[in-house]
Enzyme design. Structure first.
Site, PDB file in Angstrom:
ATOM      1  N   ASP A 142       0.826  -1.209   0.000  1.00 48.53           N
ATOM      2  CA  ASP A 142       0.000   0.000   0.000  1.00 48.53           C
ATOM      3  C   ASP A 142       0.862   1.261   0.000  1.00 48.53           C
ATOM      4  O   ASP A 142       0.543   2.236   0.674  1.00 48.53           O
ATOM      5  CB  ASP A 142      -0.922  -0.022   1.237  1.00 48.53           C
ATOM      6  CG  ASP A 142      -2.020   1.025   1.154  1.00 48.53           C
ATOM      7  OD1 ASP A 142      -2.366   1.436   0.040  1.00 48.53           O
ATOM      8  OD2 ASP A 142      -2.515   1.443   2.215  1.00 48.53           O
ATOM      9  N   CYS A 196     -19.879 -13.936  -4.291  1.00 51.08           N
ATOM     10  CA  CYS A 196     -20.811 -12.948  -3.740  1.00 51.08           C
ATOM     11  C   CYS A 196     -22.246 -13.230  -4.185  1.00 51.08           C
ATOM     12  O   CYS A 196     -23.191 -12.934  -3.452  1.00 51.08           O
ATOM     13  CB  CYS A 196     -20.421 -11.535  -4.181  1.00 51.08           C
ATOM     14  SG  CYS A 196     -18.949 -10.884  -3.359  1.00 51.08           S
ATOM     15  N   CYS A 222     -16.720   8.054   0.590  1.00 50.43           N
ATOM     16  CA  CYS A 222     -16.312   6.997   1.518  1.00 50.43           C
ATOM     17  C   CYS A 222     -15.774   7.598   2.816  1.00 50.43           C
ATOM     18  O   CYS A 222     -14.908   8.477   2.801  1.00 50.43           O
ATOM     19  CB  CYS A 222     -15.249   6.127   0.849  1.00 50.43           C
ATOM     20  SG  CYS A 222     -14.585   4.831   1.913  1.00 50.43           S
ATOM     21  N   CYS A 249     -13.646   3.347   8.327  1.00 51.48           N
ATOM     22  CA  CYS A 249     -14.990   2.784   8.441  1.00 51.48           C
ATOM     23  C   CYS A 249     -14.920   1.324   8.034  1.00 51.48           C
ATOM     24  O   CYS A 249     -14.304   0.989   7.022  1.00 51.48           O
ATOM     25  CB  CYS A 249     -15.964   3.548   7.536  1.00 51.48           C
ATOM     26  SG  CYS A 249     -17.657   2.909   7.539  1.00 51.48           S
ATOM     27  N   CYS A 256     -20.443  -8.190   5.894  1.00 52.44           N
ATOM     28  CA  CYS A 256     -20.167  -9.245   4.915  1.00 52.44           C
ATOM     29  C   CYS A 256     -20.230 -10.634   5.551  1.00 52.44           C
ATOM     30  O   CYS A 256     -19.510 -10.913   6.519  1.00 52.44           O
ATOM     31  CB  CYS A 256     -18.788  -9.034   4.290  1.00 52.44           C
ATOM     32  SG  CYS A 256     -18.359 -10.308   3.078  1.00 52.44           S
TER      33      CYS A 256
END
EC number: 1.17.99.6
Length: 360
Positions: A142, A196, A222, A249, A256
């Protein structure tokens, strides 16, 4: 010398010793992902993350970022704290229903993952070099123009959920990703099937409706972007939707179903630090800059700085003030906000003024 056919299983074993949960291998042809990336940028969904646009297609071309790259090792590291209880998702949702409690995203409650993963990826690279001899490589987590989620998907770490995060049947999505770009050809590991189906719980639960379509996130809406990446005033229309979330968040992950399989980390690094879990907003709002730097040392929160920290908490205090029906609680919240009404930062003052107006 280890032959190439034996190397990937050996790498997987060494990685487990270093705290990684899964290793995959991807090739470097990500051209199929380029149109989607360019469309996302063209729609402005990256907001003020100008670095996303600055690097353009280099993000999808590993061999341009690191010349000589022919394979990419992807690594998964689970980050739930070791003491995470059964039913942890319900516990986190319950905390969101306590307006005066400060909510920091689970991943940010422990040590800065950049430091943890980067050091261990380098150790893994060193271990590979011991077995095969010197080779060209570079490690990432990242921290560079890398299509991490796409590389993870292609290498079998999981599939892309509708929230765009990588999902694993064995580990949900509560994990970090890291990569080793290398100039050594390794056989790619196979991608997995998406699971999904018709579920869109992540889209439905998002407080700001930032998931504008399956596999499409508008970062400008977001809460993670607004509280971390965004430097200026938070759009007033979005402030009431942020609740008590002051850094990041997790809602799309908490809802999920696959995260019932999320795995606790094997490392102590991601255990929650006391000041960042279960604290009251007013307590954290009282931190001066020296206290902020001390309490966030070694963690990811420090990068946003004290000013944004106060901005975020001011919004949450305003939301708590609007939610309370208790005169005593309202008075205490107003008193906490009043301590920053004349803050040196115009950004903080503006958000405090907004927050105080929520109790009118």
């Amino acid at each position: 010398m280890v032959c190439s056919s034996q190397l990937v299983p050996r790498i997987q074993g060494w990685a487990r010793e270093l705290g990684f949960s899964q290793i995959g291998v991807a090739g470097v042809d990500l051209s199929a992902a380029e149109p989607g990336l360019m469309q996302w940028l063209a729609e402005g969904f990256h907001g003020e993350m100008h670095y996303m646009a600055a690097h353009g297609l280099r993000r999808a071309r590993p061999a341009e970022l690191v010349p000589g790259t022919v394979s990419v090792i992807t690594a998964r590291m689970d980050y739930l704290p070791r003491t995470t209880p059964e039913g942890w998702q319900a516990v986190e949702f319950e905390r969101l229903r306590r307006p005066q409690e400060a909510i920091v995203s689970v991943y940010a409650r422990g040590r800065d993952y950049h430091k943890v993963l980067r050091a261990r990826l380098q150790k893994l690279s060193d271990r590979i070099a011991e077995a095969v001899g010197p080779f060209g490589h570079r490690v990432f987590t990242d921290s560079a123009p890398v299509l991490e989620a796409e590389l993870a998907r292609r290498s079998g770490q999981g599939w892309r959920g509708k929230h765009t995060l990588v999902l694993s049947r064995e580990a949900g999505s509560m994990f970090f990703l890291g990569e080793i770009y290398l100039d050594m050809a390794l056989a790619p590991t196979e991608p997995v099937t998406a699971h999904c189906g018709s579920c869109q719980a992540c889209m439905d639960v998002c407080p700001t409706q930032a998931i504008v379509a399956p596999h499409r996130v508008d970062a400008r809406r977001c809460i993670s972007y607004l509280t971390i990446e965004h430097a200026g005033p938070i759009p007033p229309a979005l402030r009431p939707l942020m609740g008590n979330r002051i850094y990041g968040c997790d809602d799309c992950q908490l809802i999920c179903p696959w995260n019932k399989f999320a795995q606790p980390s094997s490392l102590p690094d991601f255990d929650a630090r006391a000041p960042l879990e279960g604290q009251q907003l007013a307590q954290l709002f009282a931190w001066d800059e020296a206290m902020f730097l001390r309490m966030t040392e070694g963690g990811p929160i420090r990068r946003i700085g004290h000013e944004r920290w106060l901005r975020n908490i001011a919004v949450a205090l305003g939301n708590a003030l609007r939610a309370t029906r208790d005169a005593g609680e309202a008075g205490a919240l107003r008193a906490a906000l009043a301590t920053r009404a004349n803050d040196a930062s115009a950004l903080v003052r503006e958000h405090v003024a907004w927050a105080l107006a929520q109790g009118i």
